[in-house]
Structure formats: structure tokens, C-alpha cells
Design a protein around this motif. Structure first.
Motif, PDB file in Angstrom:
ATOM      1  N   VAL A 562      33.119  41.453  56.162  1.00  0.00           N
ATOM      2  CA  VAL A 562      32.629  42.478  55.233  1.00  0.00           C
ATOM      3  C   VAL A 562      32.128  43.689  55.996  1.00  0.00           C
ATOM      4  N   HIS A 563      31.341  43.454  57.070  1.00  0.00           N
ATOM      5  CA  HIS A 563      30.725  44.571  57.792  1.00  0.00           C
ATOM      6  C   HIS A 563      31.742  45.378  58.592  1.00  0.00           C
ATOM      7  N   THR A 564      32.866  44.769  58.944  1.00  0.00           N
ATOM      8  CA  THR A 564      33.909  45.509  59.670  1.00  0.00           C
ATOM      9  C   THR A 564      35.000  46.004  58.719  1.00  0.00           C
ATOM     10  N   ASP A 565      34.679  45.987  57.411  1.00  0.00           N
ATOM     11  CA  ASP A 565      35.563  46.548  56.369  1.00  0.00           C
ATOM     12  C   ASP A 565      36.889  45.816  56.239  1.00  0.00           C
ATOM     13  N   ARG A 566      36.922  44.542  56.637  1.00  0.00           N
ATOM     14  CA  ARG A 566      38.123  43.721  56.385  1.00  0.00           C
ATOM     15  C   ARG A 566      37.904  43.005  55.055  1.00  0.00           C
ATOM     16  N   LEU A 567      37.795  43.779  54.004  1.00  0.00           N
ATOM     17  CA  LEU A 567      37.357  43.251  52.716  1.00  0.00           C
ATOM     18  C   LEU A 567      38.390  42.311  52.107  1.00  0.00           C
ATOM     19  N   ASP A 568      39.662  42.629  52.259  1.00  0.00           N
ATOM     20  CA  ASP A 568      40.686  41.737  51.706  1.00  0.00           C
ATOM     21  C   ASP A 568      40.690  40.399  52.433  1.00  0.00           C
ATOM     22  N   ASP A 569      40.484  40.445  53.759  1.00  0.00           N
ATOM     23  CA  ASP A 569      40.397  39.194  54.520  1.00  0.00           C
ATOM     24  C   ASP A 569      39.179  38.380  54.071  1.00  0.00           C
ATOM     25  N   ALA A 570      38.058  39.064  53.795  1.00  0.00           N
ATOM     26  CA  ALA A 570      36.852  38.369  53.337  1.00  0.00           C
ATOM     27  C   ALA A 570      37.106  37.682  51.997  1.00  0.00           C
ATOM     28  N   GLY A 571      37.820  38.372  51.099  1.00  0.00           N
ATOM     29  CA  GLY A 571      38.137  37.761  49.810  1.00  0.00           C
ATOM     30  C   GLY A 571      39.020  36.537  49.961  1.00  0.00           C
ATOM     31  N   ASP A 572      40.059  36.639  50.784  1.00  0.00           N
ATOM     32  CA  ASP A 572      40.952  35.491  50.994  1.00  0.00           C
ATOM     33  C   ASP A 572      40.197  34.322  51.624  1.00  0.00           C
ATOM     34  N   PHE A 573      39.319  34.633  52.569  1.00  0.00           N
ATOM     35  CA  PHE A 573      38.508  33.610  53.242  1.00  0.00           C
ATOM     36  C   PHE A 573      37.668  32.846  52.209  1.00  0.00           C
ATOM     37  N   ALA A 574      36.964  33.592  51.347  1.00  0.00           N
ATOM     38  CA  ALA A 574      36.107  32.962  50.341  1.00  0.00           C
ATOM     39  C   ALA A 574      36.931  32.138  49.348  1.00  0.00           C
ATOM     40  N   TRP A 575      38.087  32.669  48.933  1.00  0.00           N
ATOM     41  CA  TRP A 575      38.898  31.977  47.929  1.00  0.00           C
ATOM     42  C   TRP A 575      39.481  30.673  48.476  1.00  0.00           C
ATOM     43  N   SER A 576      39.906  30.686  49.734  1.00  0.00           N
ATOM     44  CA  SER A 576      40.512  29.480  50.308  1.00  0.00           C
ATOM     45  C   SER A 576      39.510  28.341  50.426  1.00  0.00           C
ATOM     46  N   LEU A 577      38.215  28.656  50.379  1.00  0.00           N
ATOM     47  CA  LEU A 577      37.172  27.631  50.480  1.00  0.00           C
ATOM     48  C   LEU A 577      36.532  27.314  49.131  1.00  0.00           C
ATOM     49  N   LEU A 578      37.201  27.693  48.039  1.00  0.00           N
ATOM     50  CA  LEU A 578      36.624  27.475  46.703  1.00  0.00           C
ATOM     51  C   LEU A 578      36.223  26.015  46.500  1.00  0.00           C
ATOM     52  N   ILE A 579      37.071  25.086  46.886  1.00  0.00           N
ATOM     53  CA  ILE A 579      36.750  23.667  46.673  1.00  0.00           C
ATOM     54  C   ILE A 579      35.530  23.279  47.501  1.00  0.00           C
ATOM     55  N   TYR A 580      35.415  23.814  48.705  1.00  0.00           N
ATOM     56  CA  TYR A 580      34.244  23.512  49.545  1.00  0.00           C
ATOM     57  C   TYR A 580      32.970  24.043  48.907  1.00  0.00           C
ATOM     58  N   TRP A 581      33.016  25.299  48.423  1.00  0.00           N
ATOM     59  CA  TRP A 581      31.815  25.837  47.763  1.00  0.00           C
ATOM     60  C   TRP A 581      31.436  24.973  46.557  1.00  0.00           C
ATOM     61  N   TRP A 582      32.451  24.478  45.851  1.00  0.00           N
ATOM     62  CA  TRP A 582      32.205  23.659  44.654  1.00  0.00           C
ATOM     63  C   TRP A 582      31.595  22.310  45.031  1.00  0.00           C
ATOM     64  N   ILE A 583      32.183  21.631  45.994  1.00  0.00           N
ATOM     65  CA  ILE A 583      31.685  20.307  46.372  1.00  0.00           C
ATOM     66  C   ILE A 583      30.294  20.399  46.988  1.00  0.00           C
ATOM     67  N   SER A 584      30.108  21.363  47.889  1.00  0.00           N
ATOM     68  CA  SER A 584      28.845  21.442  48.627  1.00  0.00           C
ATOM     69  C   SER A 584      27.786  22.250  47.899  1.00  0.00           C
ATOM     70  N   GLY A 585      28.196  23.039  46.904  1.00  0.00           N
ATOM     71  CA  GLY A 585      27.220  23.760  46.098  1.00  0.00           C
ATOM     72  C   GLY A 585      26.687  25.015  46.764  1.00  0.00           C
ATOM     73  N   PHE A 586      27.590  25.943  47.114  1.00  0.00           N
ATOM     74  CA  PHE A 586      27.161  27.176  47.784  1.00  0.00           C
ATOM     75  C   PHE A 586      27.561  28.421  46.994  1.00  0.00           C
ATOM     76  N   PHE A 587      27.662  28.311  45.674  1.00  0.00           N
ATOM     77  CA  PHE A 587      28.157  29.438  44.903  1.00  0.00           C
ATOM     78  C   PHE A 587      27.215  30.645  44.951  1.00  0.00           C
ATOM     79  N   ALA A 588      25.923  30.415  45.029  1.00  0.00           N
ATOM     80  CA  ALA A 588      24.995  31.547  45.072  1.00  0.00           C
ATOM     81  C   ALA A 588      25.196  32.367  46.339  1.00  0.00           C
TER      82      ALA A 588
END
Length: 868
Positions: A562-588
Motif C-alpha cells: 500500500v505504501h509503495t502504491d502497489r495497490l492492485d498487488d495489495a488487493g490481490d494479496f488480500a483476496w487470495s487470503l480470504l479463506i485465511y482471514w475467515w478461518i483465523s478471524g482477521f477481517f477487521a
């Protein structure tokens, strides 16, 4: 009995005798080179049958070394395997096993099969060798490394823990002696014991020992807080919005977005006498008012904070952490340990770890006193100086400090006095390093709280220290600038917060920070691409554990993107870990990053696909907590953006989320919600997204249950379980199975329900899923109550309630089934119910699980529960 004169560590050597005679001699030489005792068949008398003899040898050995060539060895009459294989079979599971296979074209088939089995054994280290000389050197090196690791493991690990590990939130135990802090520990304990201050802040510059004092105080105050002491590491948490998610994580609260996190934490702390240690708060001091809100709704909770600056909030009591006392005036260090000042005692203690014969002598007493006075009694500065006894005498250290420190402190006059001294000491310590090691330390500043050798090596490509990571890290460890320890069975490294701050500052000064952050983000993006595909399948548990170990750097990688303005890469990174955020509970946490991403899109354009991802995560919590037409419309926009981007899979998931948002409305349009959920299931099945298909079937089942269509609900839960099980998705199998078992119980299918309650409880234990365990205990409680087992049912109900309270599940779902039967028993057999409730309140989690499970299931969970 086989005895060695000095009872040294024994190394059992297994191989065929004649074929590998030369190699056995080489191993014997390697073992004796390290002053260990080789245990070898040819060295002992043979009054017993061979099998009994080597069984005795193995029973008295500490390490197993296996050497294999071409021959499988002789199979004795009446035996099914050779002595070679039998020795391996008889080696205790916990015994370290070092296996060496000689290169060659020919090998007995049975030996090849044995080697194949050994390769699959993750408790054995496995290497090839060509000659006896090579083998000798390899065995000596491996034994030395093994002993070093075992020694390190015997010292309690002070590191932060990974998600899913049983030690999350526990107070770390220091692995070195704490010196000179007894009076401070007593003083802070007295403040906490009074109970009049909601927040006690330990204030002081970096390196003065705030974290160590907090740890020792927390350990000394466990008796004051019967409901628990939790250690929350805030190092690497740089956004104020991440304070609540981090506290929740250390309390064991899973944030799935279904309730406001602050409410869950408040509920978890309500009426509990707990101490929360918040370490390194200065990075997010703007979040300090959150503590006021928490202690207002949970007045029996106390916060012990370490910070370089005062929080300045109501209810705060400040304790200024003093430096360690140094020798007065020009007095030398005392030769008598009983009268030695704490600063000198600390230097001597740390120096002895390098040179066991080190001590205060008439020749070095004045220099030691001068060192400690120059460093103003700062513990970390003293430790860094003591590490130099490896290369300098105390006189040399004192001379160089006297020459360098005044110049270095003068260069940083914009810092408070002791901050200048600490910065100058690090500068001085780093100045003694070769250029490549200095560059390595600076580059390590981009890592979060811990990192692996693989990550360091990846970061080093093209840097001045490329190819020198192992030796460089070893040198930095020797210099007390880098720490190393075991975590989750892996060797990891870390920097102290002030050293990381120094390293990153130097990197920025040289204009290299962006470049190295980019390399860091690239490594973790590649790691996520490798691991994420396993999250929805058979490798789910291992993938969650692996990502948990890397969580601090996953956070740092998103921040770097995010800080180096690779915003599309940041979005893809977050989306690919959707199941991890769901299982571990890191949505906030993800929501914080995605909102920041959306704010930056005005200056740095993003693709429609990235915008859809960011809005999806931003709306997730709103969908559950504050459902509205605006939320439904927003998720509908996500469906459109994903579709236009050509991502049919993501569009189907967004469609399922929009339908779920509809379900939350009080004036439920169930037909529309059902239609969208069914459409999402079809689309997800077409896309091969089994995880999302299964979880959407769960949503359909819940909706059907609410509408009273129990047959349809069971059918949906059955399909969800079948899809999840087929693809190895343990988590969704547990969720679907729990709901199905509750519905079966409600329909009177007690035997079916009981079997499934037990199965999902076992799954939850395996996943270390507290919420699932609470549901499982309540399910078994319902069956026990239906069978009239008043004491057992009551005990399980209270134990489940304690788990609910601890992890903040206060929104008891509409599908609760155990309370009506328990109420009936309370009228029939109040004494037994009361006795059960008293017992259940005292149960540990392990005791409650064992009470719920049939006896024949106890062995399966014993090891996991013991670690828990």
C-alpha cells in the motif's frame, strides 16, 4: 547396563557391520571429537541375544545415527526384519534421528523400502554422503548443530506466538537472567495490587528494559489475576485501528465480522479480573482512548502498558523505569558479587555467556565501571557492549566507547538524553561489523517481529551480502543484535524493536528503504501464491499454521504494498487470503488496509477488480453488524465490478455475500435471499470453488431452518458437509456438521446427533477452534440432558459458557438446543445440576472436552489437549 565414565551424551550408531566398517569408524571419530560417547554394537560384550542387546543399547542412548549403504543386513531366524531395520523401529519416537545414506547404484530392495519410509518420517534428518571422510565431517557438524538447538530449546522462548498455537497471549518467560529489577517489580506490583489505577504505564527510552520489567511483573502478579494474564505484543502494529484486532487475537477472540469487535472484547473481559500487558504502545498512542472505553465497560480488567511516551488518558498511573545503578563517582566495579552494582552484574552475566571464565578482576574493575557509567546503566546498551568481549578486552571496549560515544551522541541531539545514548551505542556496535554484515542488519529492518532464513536469503539477492545470510546472521546473533529461537518447529530470527527502528532508519537515510521493502513484499506475495491454494483443501490445517507463523510479515507486506502504491498487488494479496482471514478471524485488520487503499486511489488509480476487493472487505463487517439497503447495494456493485473484470468466481462469492446481507434484515425477504444464494451455489460449483460452495450451502441451510423447512435445511447441511469433506476443508466440515447435529437433535434423532457432535468436537480440537469446541460441548450437553445425566450436562453447559465468555461469543445463536432440556433437569434434580455447575466452572478446557468425549476417543486428543 552400558555406562560411560562421565555419563556423557550417548550416540547410538546403527548400520551393517562389515560393509560399513570404515564409515562406522568415521562416525565414532566424529562423536568422540565432540566429547560424546559412541554406543556401538561391536564395543559391547554379547551375553544376551542380539535383539535384547541392541534394545538395551537404544534404551540408554540419546541420539540415533543410522548409516545405510547397499545391504539390508541379516534377518535372524524367527524374525521378519533385519537387525538394521529393527534398530530403527525400536528407536523411541522422541529420540533425534540423523540418517546418512551412501551414494551408490545398487541397493537391496528391502533397504530401499526402509530408506523410503525414513524419508517420509518427519522426525528424522536425512542426508547423502560419498566417502567416510565426508561422513565424519557431516556427522560432527550435525551433532554440534543438534546440541546447539536442543540447548536453545531448553531456554524458554520469549518470542511472540503464532496463530493457532496454544501459547498465544501467554506471558513470555525470559531466556536470560533479569538483573537489578527486584525493587521495580515490587513497586509496580504494589501499584497493580491497589486496584485503583486502570492503566499502569511503564515509561522510558528504548533499551531501558520496559518490556523485561513488564514481563517479570506480569509473572509476579499471576496470583492477583485469577482470570488470566495476557501479553499483547504491539511491535509491528503501526495503525491505531489495529489495536482492537490485536487485543482480540491474543484473547482468543476470532473476528468473523458478525459482531463489533469492541463489544466482543468488552464482553470477554466483563467481570473478569485479568491483566493485559500491552507492549510497545508508543507506535499507536493515538489509540489510547480505546483503553478508556474498554476499562469503563470492564472495570475489573487492568492494563499494564510499556511505552516511550505517556498515554495521557484518564485512569493512567505512570511509572518511570529507571536505568540500572552504576558504580558511584570514579569507583571501580566491586570484586565481590554481593556488593556489585546491577549494571556491572548485568555486564558480567552476559559476558559469561560468551566466556564462562569472565569475571571482575583488579585489572578490569575500573574499565567495567567506566563502561557502565558511559552507557548510563541502560540494560540493552550494556548487553551490546558485553557481546564485544568476544573480540575486545574490557579496556578495549571502554577506550572505544570513550572515543566514539560522545561524537555519536552529539550527532543526534534532537533526541532525549538517554535516547541519544542508546542510539549511539547501537551505532558503535554496528560500526564494528564488516560492511556486508552492517548492510545485512539494515536490510533486516524491513521485517516484522520475526523472520526465517529463507526470507532473508530471498531478500539478499543482488545485495552486498548476497550468499552470506547464514554467516551474517550468526555474527549478528553473536553481537546480540539479532535473536534466534524455535517457533512451530522452525528456526526463526528477530530484532529488538529499537534495533529494527535503527536499521530501518539507516535504510531510509541511504534511500534504499523502498527497494528493500519491495523485495520483502515480493517474497511474501510469492509465499502466499504457494500456500493459499491449500487453504480450501486437504492442506488447510498446515496452510493456516504456516501463514500464522508468517502473520507479522503478511501484515508488513500488505503495508509495504500500500505504501509503495502497489495497490492492485495489495488487493490481490488480500483476496487470495480470504479463506485465511475467515478461518483465523482477521477481517477487521484487512478492513483497515482496504480502507487505506481506497483513500489512496485518488492519487494512484486502481483497477475495477481491486476496487471490488477493497469494497468487499470494507462491507463485510457492515453486512453482519449494520445491514442496510446501502450495504446490499454496495455488495451488488462488487458483483458488477467483479463480473466486468472477468472474475466470475469472485462475482459469485460477492453474490452470496449480498444474499447473506439480505438475511440479516429484520423484515427478511427470504425468497430473494434464497434465490441469490441458490444462484451463487450454482455459479461457484461451475467455477470449482468448493470452499465457497460449501459455506454458501451452510447459509442456505440456516435460512431454511429459520423458515421452518427442516428437511431442506438438513439437505443443505448434508451437501455442505459432503462438498467440504470431499475437498478436505476441515473448518467448513466442522461448521456444517455442528449445525446439522443441532437440527438432528431438535428433530429427535438423538443417536445421530450425538455421533456428529462428537465428530465435530474432535475436528474443533484438531483445528484449535475454541468457538467450535464451545458448540460441541453444548451439543453433547444437550444429549446428556435428554438422557437425564444431570451432573454431566450441567458441567458441560457451564464449561461451554466459560469458553463463550472468554472469547466474547455473547450473541448466542438462534439454533441453541441444550438449554430447554437443562432447565427441565434443573426442576427434576436441582442438587445434581448445581453440583455439575460448580464442577464445570472449575474445569480446564481439556477436562471439559474429555468429559464430553467417549472414553475410546481420549487417546486421539490427549497430546493436543496436553499442549493446549
Amino acid at each position: 547396563m552400558i555406562r560411560t565414565p562421565d555419563q556423557r551424551i550417548r550416540v547410538f550408531v546403527s548400520s551393517t557391520l562389515r560393509e560399513l566398517a570404515e564409515e562406522r569408524e568415521a562416525v565414532k571419530a566424529a562423536v568422540e571429537r565432540l566429547r560424546l560417547a559412541p554406543v556401538m554394537f561391536e564395543l559391547g560384550a554379547r551375553p544376551h541375544p542380539p535383539r535384547e542387546l541392541y534394545r538395551s543399547y537404544l534404551a540408554q542412548s540419546d541420539v540415533f545415527v543410522g548409516i545405510y549403504g547397499a545391504s539390508y543386513g541379516w534377518v535372524a531366524p524367527g524374525e521378519e526384519v533385519s537387525g538394521l531395520e529393527d534398530e530403527y523401529n525400536l528407536a523411541p519416537p522422541a529420540m533425534p534421528k540423523l540418517i546418512y545414506v551412501k551414494d551408490g547404484d545398487e541397493r537391496d530392495d528391502r533397504l530401499a523400502a526402509l530408506i523410503g519410509r525414513i524419508q517420509a518420517d518427519d522426525t528424522a534428518a536425512y542426508l547423502h554422503f560419498r566417502s567416510a571422510a565426508e561422513l565424519e565431517d557431516q556427522v560432527a557438524a550435525d551433532l554440534a548443530m543438534l546440541l546447539a538447538e536442543r540447548f536453545d530449546e531448553s531456554r524458554t522462548d520469549p518470542a511472540p506466538e503464532a496463530p493457532g498455537q496454544p501459547l498465544v497471549g501467554r506471558v513470555p518467560v525470559p531466556y536470560t537472567t533479569t538483573i537489578g529489577r527486584d525493587a521495580d517489580i515490587d513497586a509496580v506490583r504494589t501499584l497493580l495490587a491497589r486496584g485503583t489505577d486502570r492503566v499502569v504505564s511503564l515509561i522510558g527510552p528504548g533499551g531501558i528494559g520496559k518490556s523485561r520489567l513488564a514481563i517479570e511483573t506480569a509473572l509476579a502478579c499471576e496470583d492477583l489475576y485469577p482470570d488470566g494474564v495476557y501479553f499483547v505484543l504491539l511491535e509491528g502494529v503501526l495503525e491505531p485501528g489495529l489495536l482492537l484486532p490485536t487485543i482480540a487475537y491474543h484473547l482468543g477472540i476470532r473476528d468473523n465480522g458478525e459482531a463489533a469487535l469492541e463489544e466482543r472484547i468488552a464482553h470477554a473481559l466483563e467481570d473478569r479480573r485479568v491483566l493485559l500487558v500491552l507492549d510497545n504502545f508508543e507506535q499507536i498512542v493515538d489509540a489510547a482512548p480505546v483503553l478508556v472505553r474498554l476499562y469503563t465497560v470492564a472495570p475489573t480488567a487492568t492494563f499494564l502498558v510499556t511505552s516511550r511516551i505517556v498515554l495521557r488518558i484518564r485512569g493512567e498511573r505512570v511509572y518511570e523505569v529507571p536505568p540500572l545503578p552504576t558504580p558511584r563517582g570514579d569507583l571501580p566495579a566491586s570484586l565481590d558479587p554481593a556488593t556489585r552494582t546491577p549494571a556491572v552484574a548485568l555486564f558480567v552475566d552476559r559476558a559469561k555467556a560468551i566466556d564462562p571464565g569472565f569475571d571482575v578482576t583488579p585489572g578490569n574493575a575500573a574499565d567495567l565501571a567506566a563502561i557502565c557509567r558511559t552507557l548510563e546503566g541502560l540494560p540493552l546498551a550494556i548487553e551490546l557492549a558485553a557481546a564485544k568481549v568476544r573480540i575486545l578486552t574490557p579496556a578495549g571496549i571502554a577506550e572505544r566507547l570513550g572515543q566514539s560515544l560522545p561524537l555519536l551522541t552529539a550527532a543526534v541531539r534532537d533526541l532525549p538524553e538517554r535516547h541519544r545514548t542508546m542510539r549511539a551505542t547501537i551505532d558503535w556496535s554496528v560500526s564494528l561489523l564488516p560492511d556486508a554484515q552492517r548492510d545485512l542488519l539494515e536490510d533486516l529492518g524491513v521485517f516484522a517481529t520475526r523472520f526465517t532464513l529463507d526470507a532473508v536469503e530471498a531478500l539478499g539477492r543482488g545485495r552486498s551480502w548476497d550468499g552470506q545470510a547464514i554467516d551474517g546472521l550468526a555474527a549478528l546473533v553473536d553481537g546480540s543484535l539479532v535473536k534466534q529461537y524455535e517457533l512451530g518447529g522452525r528456526r526463526v530470527f528477530s530484532l529488538l524493536a529499537i534495533v529494527r527502528e535503527y536499521a530501518l532508519g539507516r535504510l531510509k537515510e541511504q534511500g534504499e528503504a523502498v527497494r528493500v521493502r519491495r523485495a520483502h513484499a515480493d517474497y511474501y506475495c510469492a509465499l502466499v501464491r504457494r500456500v493459499a491454494p491449500d487453504l480450501g483443501g486437504p492442506g488447510q490445517a498446515d496452510a493456516v499454521a504456516r501463514l500464522g507463523l508468517e502473520l507479522p510479515n503478511l501484515r508488513a507486506a500488505v503495508r509495504h504494498l500500500v505504501h509503495t502504491d502497489r495497490l492492485d498487488d495489495a488487493g490481490d494479496f488480500a483476496w487470495s487470503l480470504l479463506i485465511y482471514w475467515w478461518i483465523s478471524g482477521f477481517f477487521a485488520e484487512v478492513r483497515v488496509w482496504m480502507l487505506e487503499l481506497l483513500e489512496k486511489q485518488h492519487d494512484q488509480p486502481i483497477t475495477p477488480h481491486t476496487r471490488a476487493i477493497a469494497w468487499f472487505f470494507a462491507l463485510w463487517g457492515e453486512m453482519w453488524q449494520r445491514p442496510s439497503e446501502q450495504v446490499v447495494a454496495g455488495l451488488g456493485e462488487c458483483v458488477r465490478l467483479f463480473s466486468e473484470s472477468g472474475d466470475a468466481d469472485a462475482a459469485a462469492m460477492a453474490l452470496a455475500a449480498r444474499a447473506t446481507a439480505r438475511v440479516q434484515f429484520s423484515d427478511l425477504d427470504s425468497d430473494k435471499a434464497e434465490t441469490e444464494l441458490r444462484e451463487a451455489v450454482v455459479r461457484l460449483r461451475e467455477q470449482g470453488n468448493a470452499w465457497a460452495e460449501a459455506i454458501t450451502e451452510v447459509s442456505l441451510g440456516r435460512l431454511a431452518w429459520v423458515r421452518g423447512a427442516t428437511d431442506d435445511a438438513l439437505a443443505h447441511f448434508d451437501r455442505a458437509s459432503a462438498v467440504a469433506q470431499e475437498h478436505g476443508d476441515l473448518f467448513t466440515t466442522s461448521v456444517a456438521g455442528n449445525l446439522r447435529s443441532r437440527l438432528n437433535f431438535q428433530l429427535g434423532h438423538l443417536e445421530t446427533a450425538e455421533h456428529e457432535f462428537v465428530r465435530t468436537l474432535l475436528l474443533s480440537v484438531r483445528l484449535h477452534y475454541d468457538e467450535g469446541i464451545a458448540y460441541g460441548l453444548e451439543g453433547v450437553c444437550a444429549v446428556a440432558a435428554a438422557h437425564g445425566e444431570a451432573w454431566r450436562a450441567a458441567a458441560l453447559a457451564v464449561a461451554a459458557g466459560e469458553i463463550r465468555r472468554r472469547i466474547g461469543i455473547f450473541d448466542v445463536e438462534a439454533f441453541t438446543v441444550h438449554t430447554p432440556y437443562l432447565d427441565i433437569l434443573r426442576g427434576r434434580d436441582p442438587a445434581s445440576v448445581e453440583a455439575g455447575e460448580v464442577a464445570g466452572a472449575e474445569f480446564t478446557l481439556a477436562e471439559a472436552v474429555l468429559l464430553a468425549l467417549p472414553d475410546h476417543e481420549h487417546d486421539e486428543v490427549a497430546a493436543t489437549l496436553h499442549a493446549w
